[in-house]
Motif scaffolding. Structure first.
Motif, PDB file in Angstrom:
ATOM      1  N   VAL A 197       0.858  -1.180   0.000  1.00  0.00           N
ATOM      2  CA  VAL A 197       0.000   0.000   0.000  1.00  0.00           C
ATOM      3  C   VAL A 197       0.896   1.233   0.000  1.00  0.00           C
ATOM      4  N   VAL A 198       0.450   2.247  -0.705  1.00  0.00           N
ATOM      5  CA  VAL A 198       1.173   3.512  -0.733  1.00  0.00           C
ATOM      6  C   VAL A 198       0.257   4.543  -0.106  1.00  0.00           C
ATOM      7  N   ARG A 199       0.807   5.285   0.830  1.00  0.00           N
ATOM      8  CA  ARG A 199       0.000   6.287   1.523  1.00  0.00           C
ATOM      9  C   ARG A 199       0.790   7.572   1.645  1.00  0.00           C
ATOM     10  N   GLY A 200       0.073   8.663   1.761  1.00  0.00           N
ATOM     11  CA  GLY A 200       0.727   9.933   2.006  1.00  0.00           C
ATOM     12  C   GLY A 200       1.400   9.901   3.361  1.00  0.00           C
ATOM     13  N   MET A 201       2.581  10.471   3.448  1.00  0.00           N
ATOM     14  CA  MET A 201       3.310  10.498   4.716  1.00  0.00           C
ATOM     15  C   MET A 201       2.592  11.479   5.635  1.00  0.00           C
ATOM     16  N   THR A 202       1.964  10.938   6.657  1.00  0.00           N
ATOM     17  CA  THR A 202       1.175  11.747   7.582  1.00  0.00           C
ATOM     18  C   THR A 202       1.641  11.477   9.004  1.00  0.00           C
ATOM     19  N   GLN A 203       0.965  12.085   9.933  1.00  0.00           N
ATOM     20  CA  GLN A 203       1.275  11.875  11.339  1.00  0.00           C
ATOM     21  C   GLN A 203       0.342  10.840  11.958  1.00  0.00           C
ATOM     22  N   SER A 204      -0.157   9.910  11.171  1.00  0.00           N
ATOM     23  CA  SER A 204      -1.063   8.876  11.651  1.00  0.00           C
ATOM     24  C   SER A 204      -0.351   8.000  12.678  1.00  0.00           C
ATOM     25  N   ALA A 205      -0.643   8.229  13.932  1.00  0.00           N
ATOM     26  CA  ALA A 205       0.042   7.518  15.018  1.00  0.00           C
ATOM     27  C   ALA A 205      -0.281   6.028  15.018  1.00  0.00           C
ATOM     28  N   SER A 206      -1.523   5.655  14.748  1.00  0.00           N
ATOM     29  CA  SER A 206      -1.897   4.241  14.820  1.00  0.00           C
ATOM     30  C   SER A 206      -1.224   3.433  13.713  1.00  0.00           C
ATOM     31  N   PHE A 207      -1.140   3.964  12.510  1.00  0.00           N
ATOM     32  CA  PHE A 207      -0.496   3.252  11.411  1.00  0.00           C
ATOM     33  C   PHE A 207       1.011   3.143  11.666  1.00  0.00           C
ATOM     34  N   SER A 208       1.628   4.229  12.112  1.00  0.00           N
ATOM     35  CA  SER A 208       3.062   4.213  12.428  1.00  0.00           C
ATOM     36  C   SER A 208       3.367   3.254  13.565  1.00  0.00           C
ATOM     37  N   GLN A 209       2.499   3.197  14.545  1.00  0.00           N
ATOM     38  CA  GLN A 209       2.699   2.273  15.664  1.00  0.00           C
ATOM     39  C   GLN A 209       2.636   0.824  15.177  1.00  0.00           C
ATOM     40  N   TRP A 210       1.702   0.532  14.272  1.00  0.00           N
ATOM     41  CA  TRP A 210       1.587  -0.815  13.714  1.00  0.00           C
ATOM     42  C   TRP A 210       2.873  -1.200  12.980  1.00  0.00           C
ATOM     43  N   ILE A 211       3.403  -0.261  12.191  1.00  0.00           N
ATOM     44  CA  ILE A 211       4.664  -0.500  11.485  1.00  0.00           C
ATOM     45  C   ILE A 211       5.782  -0.772  12.493  1.00  0.00           C
ATOM     46  N   ASN A 212       5.884   0.069  13.515  1.00  0.00           N
ATOM     47  CA  ASN A 212       6.959  -0.079  14.505  1.00  0.00           C
ATOM     48  C   ASN A 212       6.853  -1.384  15.279  1.00  0.00           C
ATOM     49  N   GLU A 213       5.641  -1.804  15.643  1.00  0.00           N
ATOM     50  CA  GLU A 213       5.458  -3.080  16.350  1.00  0.00           C
ATOM     51  C   GLU A 213       5.904  -4.238  15.466  1.00  0.00           C
ATOM     52  N   SER A 214       5.591  -4.154  14.164  1.00  0.00           N
ATOM     53  CA  SER A 214       5.972  -5.208  13.234  1.00  0.00           C
ATOM     54  C   SER A 214       7.484  -5.301  13.097  1.00  0.00           C
ATOM     55  N   VAL A 215       8.121  -4.161  12.859  1.00  0.00           N
ATOM     56  CA  VAL A 215       9.566  -4.132  12.654  1.00  0.00           C
ATOM     57  C   VAL A 215      10.305  -4.566  13.920  1.00  0.00           C
ATOM     58  N   ALA A 216       9.760  -4.244  15.085  1.00  0.00           N
ATOM     59  CA  ALA A 216      10.388  -4.627  16.358  1.00  0.00           C
ATOM     60  C   ALA A 216      10.198  -6.113  16.665  1.00  0.00           C
ATOM     61  N   GLY A 217       9.344  -6.783  15.909  1.00  0.00           N
ATOM     62  CA  GLY A 217       9.107  -8.206  16.144  1.00  0.00           C
ATOM     63  C   GLY A 217       8.121  -8.488  17.260  1.00  0.00           C
ATOM     64  N   ASN A 218       7.374  -7.488  17.689  1.00  0.00           N
ATOM     65  CA  ASN A 218       6.362  -7.666  18.724  1.00  0.00           C
ATOM     66  C   ASN A 218       5.089  -8.208  18.064  1.00  0.00           C
ATOM     67  N   MET A 219       5.107  -9.498  17.743  1.00  0.00           N
ATOM     68  CA  MET A 219       4.039 -10.076  16.934  1.00  0.00           C
ATOM     69  C   MET A 219       2.698 -10.141  17.659  1.00  0.00           C
ATOM     70  N   ALA A 220       2.716 -10.153  18.978  1.00  0.00           N
ATOM     71  CA  ALA A 220       1.448 -10.146  19.712  1.00  0.00           C
ATOM     72  C   ALA A 220       0.663  -8.868  19.415  1.00  0.00           C
ATOM     73  N   MET A 221       1.372  -7.772  19.217  1.00  0.00           N
ATOM     74  CA  MET A 221       0.718  -6.493  18.909  1.00  0.00           C
ATOM     75  C   MET A 221       0.663  -6.229  17.401  1.00  0.00           C
ATOM     76  N   ALA A 222       1.594  -6.818  16.647  1.00  0.00           N
ATOM     77  CA  ALA A 222       1.708  -6.501  15.221  1.00  0.00           C
ATOM     78  C   ALA A 222       0.693  -7.238  14.362  1.00  0.00           C
ATOM     79  N   ARG A 223       0.367  -8.479  14.705  1.00  0.00           N
ATOM     80  CA  ARG A 223      -0.580  -9.237  13.871  1.00  0.00           C
ATOM     81  C   ARG A 223      -1.982  -8.661  14.048  1.00  0.00           C
ATOM     82  N   LYS A 224      -2.508  -8.149  12.949  1.00  0.00           N
ATOM     83  CA  LYS A 224      -3.844  -7.553  12.980  1.00  0.00           C
ATOM     84  C   LYS A 224      -4.618  -8.053  11.768  1.00  0.00           C
TER      85      LYS A 224
END
Length: 147
Positions: A66-93
């Motif tokens: 997906v391509v999205r405009g770079m915004t300050q969307s905290a929930s989307f950025s948090q999802w990305i960060n949880e995924s990259v950090a390997g926190n799969m309990a929070m990342a799998r949605k």
């Protein structure tokens, strides 16, 4: 629904939901596929002739970008960060790509089960350029269900 028989959906009318929350500023979706193995089974028929049958095999997991405009969307950025950090309990949605008619009514859904972000790529930044910044996010999923 505003679609008449024979009408096709327009490609610009779509959305992405993550755990039921609509993500804003989505520009593009590509690479959405569903695939499964094909098993080829050979046997001899009752009258002694060889026959070949094809049967469905195991469904494969997939990915979509997906391509999205770079915004300050905290929930989307948090999802990305949880995924990259390997926190799969929070990342799998569970995510859904929703196709809408001309009146913005949902018509078709592609439900991505146990989805998480595997890659993020920012657009090129260049001094003097007058274009919007975007992020390309690769989302992997374990199952695709089409409604």
């Amino acid at each position: 629904m505003s679609l008449q028989p024979g009408d096709a959906l327009a490609s610009h009318n779509f959305g992405l939901q993550i755990d039921g929350v609509m993500v804003e500023y989505l520009q593009e979706v590509n690479g959405l596929t569903m695939e499964q193995d094909v098993i080829e089974y050979q046997q001899v028929s009752a009258n002694g002739k060889p026959t070949v049958k094809k049967m469905p095999g195991v469904k494969k997991a997939g990915q979509v970008t997906v391509v999205r405009g770079m915004t300050q969307s905290a929930s989307f950025s948090q999802w990305i960060n949880e995924s990259v950090a390997g926190n799969m309990a929070m990342a799998r949605k569970n995510a859904s790509i929703i196709m809408m008619d001309y009146m913005n009514n949902p018509v078709k859904r592609y439900n991505l089960r146990n989805a998480w972000c595997s890659k993020v790529e920012a657009s090129t930044v260049k001094a003097g350029d007058a274009s919007a910044l975007t992020e390309s996010v690769t989302i992997v999923f374990e199952e695709l269900v089409i409604e």
